[in-house]
Motif scaffolding. Structure first.
Motif, PDB file in Angstrom:
ATOM      1  N   SER A  42       6.268  21.236  57.962  1.00 19.82           N
ATOM      2  CA  SER A  42       5.410  21.612  59.086  1.00 19.82           C
ATOM      3  C   SER A  42       5.176  23.123  59.136  1.00 19.82           C
ATOM      4  CB  SER A  42       6.045  21.145  60.407  1.00 19.82           C
ATOM      5  OG  SER A  42       6.211  19.749  60.434  1.00 19.82           O
ATOM      6  N   LEU A 186       6.049  10.479  63.834  1.00 19.53           N
ATOM      7  CA  LEU A 186       4.942  11.398  63.576  1.00 19.53           C
ATOM      8  C   LEU A 186       3.877  10.757  62.699  1.00 19.53           C
ATOM      9  CD1 LEU A 186       6.830  14.778  62.962  1.00 19.53           C
ATOM     10  CD2 LEU A 186       5.819  13.924  65.071  1.00 19.53           C
ATOM     11  N   THR A 189       2.022   8.128  64.764  1.00 23.89           N
ATOM     12  CA  THR A 189       1.193   8.793  65.774  1.00 23.89           C
ATOM     13  C   THR A 189      -0.069   9.371  65.159  1.00 23.89           C
ATOM     14  OG1 THR A 189       3.158   9.362  67.085  1.00 23.89           O
ATOM     15  CG2 THR A 189       1.152  10.605  67.532  1.00 23.89           C
ATOM     16  N   LEU A 190       0.081  10.061  64.025  1.00 27.10           N
ATOM     17  CA  LEU A 190      -1.073  10.665  63.365  1.00 27.10           C
ATOM     18  C   LEU A 190      -2.072   9.614  62.895  1.00 27.10           C
ATOM     19  CD1 LEU A 190       0.757  13.418  61.272  1.00 27.10           C
ATOM     20  CD2 LEU A 190      -0.986  13.859  63.014  1.00 27.10           C
ATOM     21  N   TYR A 269       5.125  11.981  55.008  1.00 22.15           N
ATOM     22  CA  TYR A 269       4.686  12.862  56.081  1.00 22.15           C
ATOM     23  C   TYR A 269       3.445  13.656  55.662  1.00 22.15           C
ATOM     24  CZ  TYR A 269       5.026  16.501  59.689  1.00 22.15           C
ATOM     25  OH  TYR A 269       4.767  17.374  60.720  1.00 22.15           O
ATOM     26  N   LEU A 273      -0.393  13.727  57.304  1.00 17.74           N
ATOM     27  CA  LEU A 273      -1.065  14.958  57.731  1.00 17.74           C
ATOM     28  C   LEU A 273      -2.430  15.101  57.063  1.00 17.74           C
ATOM     29  CD1 LEU A 273       1.957  17.457  57.604  1.00 17.74           C
ATOM     30  CD2 LEU A 273       0.775  16.693  59.668  1.00 17.74           C
ATOM     31  N   SER A 276      -5.050  12.773  58.353  1.00 19.36           N
ATOM     32  CA  SER A 276      -5.360  12.968  59.765  1.00 19.36           C
ATOM     33  C   SER A 276      -5.969  14.322  60.096  1.00 19.36           C
ATOM     34  CB  SER A 276      -4.086  12.781  60.602  1.00 19.36           C
ATOM     35  OG  SER A 276      -3.491  11.529  60.365  1.00 19.36           O
ATOM     36  N   TYR A 296      -2.195  19.083  64.891  1.00 18.73           N
ATOM     37  CA  TYR A 296      -1.784  18.008  65.802  1.00 18.73           C
ATOM     38  C   TYR A 296      -2.716  17.930  67.010  1.00 18.73           C
ATOM     39  CZ  TYR A 296       2.547  16.532  63.559  1.00 18.73           C
ATOM     40  OH  TYR A 296       3.462  15.991  62.698  1.00 18.73           O
ATOM     41  N   VAL A 300      -4.337  14.403  67.721  1.00 20.82           N
ATOM     42  CA  VAL A 300      -3.713  13.462  68.668  1.00 20.82           C
ATOM     43  C   VAL A 300      -3.807  13.898  70.120  1.00 20.82           C
ATOM     44  CG1 VAL A 300      -2.112  12.701  66.876  1.00 20.82           C
ATOM     45  CG2 VAL A 300      -1.399  14.500  68.448  1.00 20.82           C
ATOM     46  N   THR A 305       0.742  16.033  71.127  1.00 22.33           N
ATOM     47  CA  THR A 305       1.082  17.248  70.385  1.00 22.33           C
ATOM     48  C   THR A 305       2.384  17.836  70.904  1.00 22.33           C
ATOM     49  OG1 THR A 305      -1.223  17.785  69.872  1.00 22.33           O
ATOM     50  CG2 THR A 305       0.357  19.601  69.814  1.00 22.33           C
ATOM     51  N   CYS A 308       5.210  15.717  69.515  1.00 16.28           N
ATOM     52  CA  CYS A 308       5.413  15.914  68.074  1.00 16.28           C
ATOM     53  C   CYS A 308       6.062  17.260  67.789  1.00 16.28           C
ATOM     54  CB  CYS A 308       4.087  15.795  67.335  1.00 16.28           C
ATOM     55  SG  CYS A 308       3.353  14.140  67.392  1.00 16.28           S
TER      56      CYS A 308
END
Length: 487
Positions: A42, A186, A189-190, A269, A273, A276, A296, A300, A305, A308
């Motif tokens: 991240s 995560l 969610t994404l 992950y 990303l 998304s 994020y 989302v 956000t 996350c």
């Protein structure tokens, strides 16, 4: 009754001082926690996104993961033979006893790298908190406020490390589940909430370049730094080898297992990303303290956000705590062998079995360096980028010995590479040298005072400090590992 691991430690010349309270899960958690797959991915994601884009991120991640696995295998083989707290430092001393300067410099460079890594992680926690304030309340924190939060996080890391082995082991075990569960949350969610999903062609072949360099190959290679930065830390399991059960087997398994697990978790992950991300240029132009917050927010929305970023921030904090665990154990090991001044102080253990003086020296240095962030973000980033280079230089020392003096490892532990040993060590050596050179090259063009890569200056400062310490102090007191097992 003396357990096998304690017997091996006695054979290596050290009297057991720590209770062996860490299981495989705890030791694996230490390395897994130090790598910090959620946090590294991240925090450094924008590096690859702007240097090569999805093309460089996807292929760079898999290529670098493979070579970092080779490095982990190389280090694990040595760790199995010498399962001691000093890790890289002790291995170099044991394999090249005729050149104590190598062991001394390895220990000091790696200790500095661990302190800087912990400091970097704690500042990242502060930046995530700043991003939470920006997303949640629309309030931009000043650099003084961010530095003050970093101070608090540094001190909290010191307190947790002072509690000792059991607390660190439990936290590391918890971090494994937190990372697995957090990654799952995560990713889901994404993929569920992102209003637009990118195509496979974008994820695997899209090329982005915000660096100013015209060479496509060079730009993609710059994106490799994101993967290497994320995957550093597997060797941290060696720093708690004297606190682990069956250390000669569990520690090397943890070193390798942490890389394998991080490779696949990080890949899942990263793909989430990339599928998304709504706008690469939006992430590049963000005003948020951490650029990933913009990704994020676009994908989302505000509330998710905040959730996350909280998941990532807590994982980042636990990763930073383990860096100070490693640095304090390194200070202990160096002091034990007369490679560090104030031997009695740094070898003192409190009632929680923690080398507390080394812990709080790490905290103090971390707080001092955090102050640099107030004056100059460029200077601070140069100091912290040197941490990543110093870690790779620490890896390089024992691997060089295994390549050019292949018979230097005179004893084998239960984990060894057999006939593949030299080939894997050579691949590790070549990749490590390549990455160390890549880390100091300019990342933007044209090069200006504001975008220059000052890491070479910071690394040079570390070299001068270590060389001066050896010349004016170390060469008079350090001759190699000191046996504490007088029997």
């Amino acid at each position: 009754m003396i357990v096998d691991s304690d017997k091996r430690l006695l054979d290596l010349g050290y009297k057991p001082e720590f209770r062996r309270e860490m299981s495989l899960f705890g030791v694996l958690g230490i390395s897994f926690c130090a790598i910090g797959i959620l946090t590294g991915m991240s925090s450094a994601f924008q590096t690859g996104l702007f240097s090569g884009g999805p093309l460089g991120l996807f292929w760079g991640w898999n290529i670098c993961s493979l070579f970092m696995l080779f490095i982990a295998l190389s280090l694990a083989e040595i760790c199995s033979a010498y399962p001691t707290m000093g890790g890289l430092y002790f291995w170099v001393c044991k394999m090249k006893p005729d050149m104590p300067v190598l062991g001394f410099c390895t220990g000091w460079i790696y200790s500095i790298a661990m302190v800087l890594t912990g400091t970097s992680g704690n500042l990242s926690v502060a930046l995530y908190i700043a991003s939470l304030a920006e997303v949640g309340q629309g309030r931009t924190l000043t650099r003084v406020e961010i530095a003050a939060i970093a101070w608090g996080v540094n001190i909290a890391s010191g307190i947790i490390n002072t509690v000792g082995t059991k607390a660190i082991g439990r936290m590391s075990s918890f971090n494994v589940w937190w990372t697995l569960g957090g990654t799952f949350v995560l990713v889901i969610t994404l993929l569920v909430k992102a209003p637009q999903k990118n195509t496979g062609a974008f994820v695997f072949t899209d090329y982005e370049n915000f660096t100013g360099w015209t060479s496509k190959a060079f730009v993609v290679l710059l994106g490799f730094l994101q993967a290497v930065y994320t995957l550093e830390g597997c060797e941290t399991a060696a720093q708690v080898a004297e606190e682990a059960q069956r250390a000669e087997f569990l520690a090397p398994i943890a070193v390798v297992g942490s890389i394998v697990g991080s490779w696949f978790i990080g890949l899942a992950y990263m793909l989430a990303l990339l599928f998304s991300v709504q706008s690469v240029s939006s992430v590049q132009a963000t005003n948020y303290a951490i650029p990933i917050a913009q990704l994020y927010f676009d994908a989302v929305g505000q509330r998710l956000t905040l959730m996350c970023l909280t998941v990532i921030a807590l994982a980042q904090f636990m990763a930073a705590v383990t860096a100070f665990t490693a640095s304090s154990r390194l200070f202990y090991a160096l002091a034990r062998d007369n490679a560090f001044p104030a031997k009695g102080k740094f070898m003192s253990l409190n009632r929680f079995q923690a080398p507390y003086v080394g812990v709080w020296l790490s905290v103090l240095v971390g707080c001092i360096i955090s102050c640099a962030y107030i004056g100059s973000v460029i200077a601070f980033n140069a100091i912290l980028s040197s941490a990543a280079i110093s870690v790779m230089l620490g890896y390089l020392q024992p691997i060089i010995i295994r390549v050019f003096w292949p018979t230097s490892l005179k004893e084998r532990g239960p984990f060894h590479l057999g006939k593949w040993s030299w080939i894997i060590n050579f691949a590790s050596f070549a990749f490590t040298v390549f990455i160390c050179v890549l880390f100091i090259l300019p990342t933007a063009h044209p090069v200006t005072q504001l975008n220059m890569n000052y890491a070479i200056v910071s690394v040079g400062g570390i070299f001068i400090l270590v060389a001066s310490t050896w010349n004016f102090w170390g060469r008079f007191y350090f001759i190699g590992p000191v046996h504490t097992n007088t029997e």
